[in-house]
Design an enzyme around this catalytic site. Structure first.
Site, PDB file in Angstrom:
ATOM      1  N   CYS A 253      27.721  42.072  -8.095  1.00  0.00           N
ATOM      2  CA  CYS A 253      28.688  41.657  -9.114  1.00  0.00           C
ATOM      3  C   CYS A 253      27.985  40.884 -10.230  1.00  0.00           C
ATOM      4  CB  CYS A 253      29.757  40.790  -8.452  1.00  0.00           C
ATOM      5  SG  CYS A 253      30.987  40.217  -9.627  1.00  0.00           S
TER       6      CYS A 253
ATOM      7  N   CYS B 133      38.623  26.393 -18.861  1.00  0.00           N
ATOM      8  CA  CYS B 133      39.077  26.430 -17.461  1.00  0.00           C
ATOM      9  C   CYS B 133      38.644  25.129 -16.774  1.00  0.00           C
ATOM     10  CB  CYS B 133      38.494  27.645 -16.745  1.00  0.00           C
ATOM     11  SG  CYS B 133      38.729  29.176 -17.691  1.00  0.00           S
TER      12      CYS B 133
ATOM     13  N   CYS C 170      30.226  28.443 -22.239  1.00  0.00           N
ATOM     14  CA  CYS C 170      31.454  29.229 -22.439  1.00  0.00           C
ATOM     15  C   CYS C 170      32.457  28.454 -23.309  1.00  0.00           C
ATOM     16  CB  CYS C 170      32.078  29.557 -21.089  1.00  0.00           C
ATOM     17  SG  CYS C 170      33.512  30.644 -21.246  1.00  0.00           S
TER      18      CYS C 170
ATOM     19  N   ARG D  11      38.755  38.409   0.240  1.00  0.00           N
ATOM     20  CA  ARG D  11      37.399  37.831   0.287  1.00  0.00           C
ATOM     21  C   ARG D  11      37.429  36.315   0.414  1.00  0.00           C
ATOM     22  NH1 ARG D  11      34.827  39.690  -4.358  1.00  0.00           N
ATOM     23  NH2 ARG D  11      34.586  41.570  -3.120  1.00  0.00           N
TER      24      ARG D  11
ATOM     25  N   CYS E 281      30.241  45.671  -9.654  1.00  0.00           N
ATOM     26  CA  CYS E 281      31.397  44.887 -10.093  1.00  0.00           C
ATOM     27  C   CYS E 281      30.936  44.063 -11.298  1.00  0.00           C
ATOM     28  CB  CYS E 281      31.853  43.968  -8.958  1.00  0.00           C
ATOM     29  SG  CYS E 281      33.214  42.866  -9.434  1.00  0.00           S
TER      30      CYS E 281
ATOM     31  N   CYS F  98      35.625  24.678 -14.199  1.00  0.00           N
ATOM     32  CA  CYS F  98      34.418  25.501 -14.355  1.00  0.00           C
ATOM     33  C   CYS F  98      33.194  24.746 -14.875  1.00  0.00           C
ATOM     34  CB  CYS F  98      34.707  26.689 -15.258  1.00  0.00           C
ATOM     35  SG  CYS F  98      33.310  27.829 -15.306  1.00  0.00           S
TER      36      CYS F  98
ATOM     37  N   CYS G 169      39.550  43.616  -8.899  1.00  0.00           N
ATOM     38  CA  CYS G 169      39.254  42.482  -8.021  1.00  0.00           C
ATOM     39  C   CYS G 169      39.933  41.283  -8.668  1.00  0.00           C
ATOM     40  CB  CYS G 169      37.744  42.279  -7.933  1.00  0.00           C
ATOM     41  SG  CYS G 169      37.299  40.792  -7.014  1.00  0.00           S
TER      42      CYS G 169
END
Ligand code: SAM
Ligand code: DTB
Ligand code: SF4
Length: 324
Positions: A95, A55, A51, A259, A126, A58, A186
């Site tokens: 998801c 972040c 990616c 969650r 999702c 991550c 979400c």
């Protein structure tokens, strides 16, 4: 409509004596939900690693040496095989996650095909694909997507310490697009990145101020990933502080599903039970999150049995329900 709380008001909740806070959360929980049931979602990383974003927590950011190999988008057949297995194990929502800054239209076509086929299997759907461009949320809605996951992660103030390649406003913009397309939102965050209690209050206040409030709110307990700046520098939050965060989220977001997301392996059964007592009513189910482990289905079923709790059935049509 739920009244949104300011950061100071959420902080006052977090500062309460623990027993008072959890009692208040459980009281509000029982006003809005049937106690004793848990919504279960299974996750699949359909495009892992490589990616371009930064972040700081991550495993999938290409710029950190985390040992995660970048892979291309998974074939639809393979995704459907995993979805079937998740459904047969008891998950009611599936998801699809992709390590993109955002989807290209060509990729979106393939994800839309996956969404339609998973929906056809009788599961809720999702997706979490990063930032969305114009028309992309609508495209997913037409394919049968029920929820889009996009997290605010932390308070606006602390955010800048963690992520540089996309701003808080970018995230709010994607959330607006998702809402305008009629999808369920979400949206949650991460606890344990070295943030203060005030930052946790700030995150919850931001989530509570979304109008409408997000239907689903994942609270992730940081899974420290070696090689990431946050994973290498943060001390874990104490379980009691994590449980306080769950309770404050329940009070500030009374009709949202809260969650217990990443990081359950670092909580004991008794600590997870306290999270349910504090108003959590959803979990990720299955022995893998995206790149890190999660409790296996057998141990989760055993835990729910011990607590006399049951997996909630999927609603017939969750988007229709929201719009009703
Ligand atoms: N790339 C997409 C995006 O950023 O929206 C989707 C996948 S991303 C991994 C989804 C969320 O997982 C992040 O926003 C973050 O809240 C959570 N997450 C990622 N790594 C984590 C970790 N190590 N511990 C806890 N939560 C994590
Ligand atoms: C969310 O809030 N948590 C999930 C899901 N949305 C996509 C992801 C958790 C990732 C944990 C770290 C990993 O497995 O790489
Ligand atoms: Fe990329 Fe999502 Fe990881 Fe950020 S959280 S680096 S956008 S996969």
């Amino acid at each position: 409509m739920a009244q949104s709380l300011s950061t100071a008001e959420v902080q006052a909740l977090l500062d309460k004596p623990f027993m008072d806070l959890v009692h208040e959360a459980q009281t509000i929980h029982r006003r809005h939900f049937r106690p004793g049931t848990v919504q279960v979602s299974s996750l699949l990383s359909v495009k892992t690693g490589g990616c371009p974003e930064d972040c700081g927590y991550c495993a999938q950011a290409a710029r950190y040496q985390t040992g995660v190999q970048g892979e291309g988008l998974m074939a639809t057949d393979q995704v459907l095989e995993q979805a079937r297995a998740a459904r047969d194990a008891g998950a009611t929502r599936f998801c699809l996650s992709a390590a993109w800054r955002g989807p290209k239209d060509r990729d979106l076509d393939q994800v839309a095909e996956m969404v339609a086929a998973v929906k056809e299997m009788g599961m809720e759907t999702c997706a979490t694909l990063g930032m969305l461009g114009e028309g992309q949320a609508e495209r997913l809605a037409v394919a049968g997507l029920d929820y889009y996951n996009h997290n605010l992660d932390t308070s606006p103030e602390y955010y800048q310490q963690v992520i540089g390649t996309r701003g808080y406003d970018h995230r709010l913009d994607t959330l607006r697009k998702v809402q305008e397309a009629g999808l369920n939102v979400c949206c949650g965050g991460i606890v344990g990145m070295g943030e203060s209690r005030t930052d946790r209050a700030g995150l919850i206040a931001q989530l509570a101020a979304l109008a409408p409030q997000p239907q689903s709110v994942p609270i992730n307990n940081l899974v420290p990933v070696p090689g990431t700046p946050v994973g290498d520098s943060s001390e874990p939050v104490e379980p009691l502080e994590f449980i306080r965060t769950v309770a404050a989220a329940r009070i500030a977001l009374p009709s949202s599903y809260i969650r217990l997301a990443a990081g359950r392996l670092s909580l004991t059964e008794a600590e997870q039970a306290l999270c349910f007592q504090a108003g959590a009513n959803s979990i990720f189910y299955g022995d893998e999150l995206l790149t890190t482990p999660n409790p296996d289905e057998g141990s989760d079923r055993a835990l729910l049995d011990k607590l006399g709790m049951a997996i909630e059935e999927a609603p017939q049509d969750s988007r229709a329900e929201k719009q009703a």
